[in-house]
Design a protein around this motif. Structure first.
Motif, PDB file in Angstrom:
ATOM      1  N   PRO A  90     -27.135  43.318  15.086  1.00 44.58           N
ATOM      2  CA  PRO A  90     -27.831  44.603  15.020  1.00 44.58           C
ATOM      3  C   PRO A  90     -26.897  45.725  14.597  1.00 44.58           C
ATOM      4  N   VAL A  91     -27.432  46.703  13.882  1.00 48.22           N
ATOM      5  CA  VAL A  91     -26.657  47.861  13.450  1.00 48.22           C
ATOM      6  C   VAL A  91     -26.697  48.917  14.549  1.00 48.22           C
ATOM      7  N   HIS A  92     -25.532  49.290  15.074  1.00 44.95           N
ATOM      8  CA  HIS A  92     -25.425  50.322  16.103  1.00 44.95           C
ATOM      9  C   HIS A  92     -25.119  51.670  15.448  1.00 44.95           C
ATOM     10  N   PRO A  93     -25.453  52.783  16.132  1.00 45.10           N
ATOM     11  CA  PRO A  93     -25.178  54.103  15.550  1.00 45.10           C
ATOM     12  C   PRO A  93     -23.730  54.282  15.124  1.00 45.10           C
ATOM     13  N   ARG A  94     -22.797  53.745  15.885  1.00 46.92           N
ATOM     14  CA  ARG A  94     -21.384  53.903  15.541  1.00 46.92           C
ATOM     15  C   ARG A  94     -21.041  53.251  14.208  1.00 46.92           C
ATOM     16  N   ASP A  95     -21.771  52.169  13.839  1.00 46.76           N
ATOM     17  CA  ASP A  95     -21.497  51.467  12.591  1.00 46.76           C
ATOM     18  C   ASP A  95     -21.713  52.348  11.370  1.00 46.76           C
ATOM     19  N   LEU A  96     -22.489  53.421  11.537  1.00 49.71           N
ATOM     20  CA  LEU A  96     -22.819  54.290  10.411  1.00 49.71           C
ATOM     21  C   LEU A  96     -21.794  55.402  10.200  1.00 49.71           C
ATOM     22  N   LEU A  97     -20.828  55.524  11.120  1.00 50.70           N
ATOM     23  CA  LEU A  97     -19.800  56.570  10.986  1.00 50.70           C
ATOM     24  C   LEU A  97     -18.762  56.173   9.953  1.00 50.70           C
TER      25      LEU A  97
END
Length: 386
Positions: free
Chosen positions: A309-316
């Motif tokens: 799963p893609v977590h919010p932190r992965d988008l930083l």
């Protein structure tokens, strides 16, 4: 190429005389043809004894069986079922069966409205244990349904366990499935699958090497597996013990240059032992229909990319992630301390902190900065999710 009526009758007779996979019979059939081979077996002019490898004991057995052969009646019986008998040379004959050389079927008895040659071109075998676990049944049904939805024909042996689950999975989505029997196509075996075999005959194909009314034996089950392996583009084994007929199918597929795949299971389960042994060799591990199709299909039939799963932190971006990592799990720190830990300038750190604030990762605490409750409760916002 058209098969003559005499040739068809002779081959139909030979399915009662010669056992499936008999390579002696296959060689004689290749050398002198079906009509001549039946003549030599049934007449006592000494020509049968001239066949290389023909022993008196073998010939006596053939002649005993030939006495009870009535190919005309067998053809009438299968025709009454809406079926047919196809031979090498017929338009419907699947040429990949020729890879079996002298072990090639003499002919195939077929029930069902579909074209066997066309279906075989895009088919996959799904086989496994009869006494399978709920996990094995679930995986087989999922593979059957998934492959059918992707336009593949699911081939199996109509047995209890994995076979039946694979057939039912394909039928449940209105897909294509073929049952290869070790008995006559008019014999519902196992009896508990009479309804299932009937559904397959209506919606797909039921095929076998043995003439109408013939019953299965242990050796015929094993020999049937070579047809499943040769007919299909690849074989998937779902659950199998070390001494499993499913592994016979898989090893035959390997020898024929077909793809061989296995679905992993618990290392503590005896029903997974044979599959895992296969996977330690040349078998390929698969977990769903898209992975099977990627292996056996044409260019471009790719399984979707796998990732967690893609977590919010992965988008930083990398700098913002470093700044976020510089904040302690508890308490607050100044922007200057954050910059020192993150390896950035103070201005850069403050700019990133305000961005992280707007995204809900951090909050102000007087003159300092701290993680929000969301960030401290959600491990994905801290140090890569650890």
């Amino acid at each position: 190429m058209t098969v003559s009526g005499q040739e068809r009758l002779a081959r139909a007779a030979l399915t009662r005389i010669i056992e499936p996979g008999d390579e002696h019979g296959g060689r004689w059939l290749r050398e002198c043809g079906a009509v001549e081979l039946v003549r030599r077996i049934t007449t006592r002019d000494g020509t049968a004894e001239q066949l290389s490898g023909m022993t008196p004991k073998r010939l006596a057995g053939y002649r005993l069986r030939a006495e009870g052969a009535d190919p005309g009646q067998d053809l009438s019986t299968v025709n009454a079922l809406g079926g047919r008998f196809i031979c090498p040379g017929d338009r419907e004959w699947p040429s990949q069966l020729d890879d079996l050389a002298d072990a090639r079927p003499t002919g195939l008895w077929v029930r069902g409205p579909r074209d066997l040659r066309l279906w075989a071109l895009r088919s996959v075998a799904v086989v496994g244990a009869r006494a399978c676990t709920p996990y094995g049944s679930h995986m087989a049904a999922g593979l059957g349904a998934g492959l059918a939805e992707l336009g593949w024909v699911v081939v199996s042996g109509a047995a209890f366990g994995v076979d039946g689950a694979a057939h039912r999975g394909a039928l449940a989505v209105g897909g294509a499935t073929t049952a290869v029997l070790a008995c006559g196509v008019d014999v519902p075996y196992p009896r508990g699958h009479a309804e299932l075999i009937g559904r397959i005959a209506e919606q797909g194909l039921v095929i076998g090497e043995l003439p109408p009314s013939d019953h299965p034996t242990r050796s015929r089950f094993i020999l049937r597996n070579r047809v499943i392996a040769a007919l299909t583009r690849g074989t998937v084994v779902v659950e199998a013990e070390y001494r499993s007929g499913s592994l016979v199918t898989a090893r035959c597929a390997q020898r024929l240059g077909r793809f061989t795949m296995g679905v992993p299971g618990p290392a503590t389960s005896g029903l997974s032992a044979g599959v895992h042994e296969l996977l330690r060799g040349e078998g390929v591990l698969v977990t769903d229909a898209s992975e099977v199709a990627e292996l056996v299909g044409d260019i471009g039939e790719l399984a979707p990319a796998r990732r967690g799963p893609v977590h919010p932190r992965d988008l930083l971006d990398a700098v913002s992630a470093r700044v976020l990592d510089a904040l302690p799990y508890r308490g607050s720190v100044s922007g200057r301390d954050v910059a020192r830990t993150a390896g950035t300038s103070t201005d850069e750190a403050l700019g990133r902190l305000y961005e992280l604030h707007s995204l809900g990762f951090v909050e102000r605490d007087g003159d300092g900065w701290q993680l929000t409750p969301r960030s401290t409760c959600n491990g994905d916002a801290r140090r890569g999710g650890t």
